[in-house]
Write a protein that holds these residues in place. Sequence first.
Motif, PDB file in Angstrom:
ATOM      1  N   TRP A 114     -14.253 -35.128  40.797  1.00  0.00           N
ATOM      2  CA  TRP A 114     -14.090 -36.324  39.970  1.00  0.00           C
ATOM      3  C   TRP A 114     -13.406 -37.395  40.802  1.00  0.00           C
ATOM      4  CZ3 TRP A 114     -15.827 -38.388  35.704  1.00  0.00           C
ATOM      5  CH2 TRP A 114     -15.086 -39.314  34.976  1.00  0.00           C
ATOM      6  N   PRO A 115     -13.813 -38.661  40.693  1.00  0.00           N
ATOM      7  CA  PRO A 115     -13.216 -39.694  41.539  1.00  0.00           C
ATOM      8  C   PRO A 115     -11.778 -40.059  41.182  1.00  0.00           C
ATOM      9  CG  PRO A 115     -14.804 -40.668  40.030  1.00  0.00           C
ATOM     10  CD  PRO A 115     -14.934 -39.184  39.893  1.00  0.00           C
ATOM     11  N   GLY A 116     -11.335 -39.680  40.001  1.00  0.00           N
ATOM     12  CA  GLY A 116      -9.976 -39.974  39.571  1.00  0.00           C
ATOM     13  C   GLY A 116      -9.014 -38.828  39.832  1.00  0.00           C
ATOM     14  N   THR A 117      -7.792 -39.024  39.391  1.00  0.00           N
ATOM     15  CA  THR A 117      -6.727 -38.041  39.581  1.00  0.00           C
ATOM     16  C   THR A 117      -6.158 -37.673  38.218  1.00  0.00           C
ATOM     17  OG1 THR A 117      -6.165 -39.200  41.629  1.00  0.00           O
ATOM     18  CG2 THR A 117      -4.578 -37.565  40.828  1.00  0.00           C
ATOM     19  N   GLN A 118      -6.045 -36.378  37.956  1.00  0.00           N
ATOM     20  CA  GLN A 118      -5.485 -35.945  36.676  1.00  0.00           C
ATOM     21  C   GLN A 118      -4.066 -36.480  36.523  1.00  0.00           C
ATOM     22  OE1 GLN A 118      -6.255 -31.815  35.605  1.00  0.00           O
ATOM     23  NE2 GLN A 118      -4.234 -31.654  34.684  1.00  0.00           N
ATOM     24  N   GLY A 119      -3.783 -37.050  35.358  1.00  0.00           N
ATOM     25  CA  GLY A 119      -2.446 -37.586  35.108  1.00  0.00           C
ATOM     26  C   GLY A 119      -2.311 -39.071  35.390  1.00  0.00           C
ATOM     27  N   LEU A 120      -3.311 -39.646  36.059  1.00  0.00           N
ATOM     28  CA  LEU A 120      -3.296 -41.081  36.328  1.00  0.00           C
ATOM     29  C   LEU A 120      -4.310 -41.793  35.435  1.00  0.00           C
ATOM     30  CD1 LEU A 120      -3.182 -41.417  40.237  1.00  0.00           C
ATOM     31  CD2 LEU A 120      -1.282 -41.477  38.631  1.00  0.00           C
TER      32      LEU A 120
END
Length: 289
Positions: A116-122
């Motif tokens: 996934w291109p995002g970061t968990q928690g952000l």
Amino acid sequence: MSSTTTSSVTLNTGVQMPLLGLGTYKMHGSEEVYRAVDAALAAGYRAFDSAAVYRNEADLGRSLRELLPKHGLTRQDVFITSKLGPKDQGERAMEGALHSLSQLDLGYIDLYLIHWPGTQGLAVADQSNPGNRAQSWATLEELHGQGKLKAIGVSNYTVAHMRELMQSCKVPPAVLQVEFHPRLCQAELKSVCKEYGVCFQAYSSLGQGDLITDPVVLEVAKQCQRTPAQVLLRWAVQQGVAVLPKSSNADRIQENARLFDFTLSDTDMDRLSALDCGQKYCWNPSGVA
């Protein structure tokens, strides 16, 4: 030899990846995984797709170690994909990738993706996301150089994410895995992959089951004397797109493998593609910075 084993695509690493693989999302417990892998190997599947977030890497690895000899196969006969979890994006990427290697315990991973291109928690718009992606990719490049990850790639990247990666990477991605079906043809993303020599791979080919009741799909399936699922999967592989149908039902696993002994007409391909309306059934990465 099953026809499924001879239908593959050549990655930019020079390695052959089967066009058909077994998806294992939502497959839990050693017994369910074992039965599905056994049925898949018998049906000619030679690729298996997992991920850290599926929490079944250990069960998949154990099942393969036990079942490959039964089917007269070795580790080199199968292609294993796994993915870095969003919680490990960035500075934890090495820890995450090494954990996947340890859980699978198959010596190496054939293809490892940033899930996934995002970061968990952000937040999706957080400007830390691009830097975290870049750090994860550098880690994957390092492990690729060591031979622990034979090929590396990404999943759920948009056109913008792909162009960003291609401008900075030392090792280009071998695969982009995204949602793809007649209602989501992803023409621009496919074109970008072709431009960069990246293999385009589909997940959710059946639209989470919704597409198998679509009137056009049903009509084409009736004409072909095939199941709606076979038609949807064939629509993808006939475009050179790799597919990962997921099922733990032995009959359905075998049925989904029968993709290479029939061809859809140009008219049927066009009718199916005309269903494109940009509909996403799964994660939507378009807002990730």
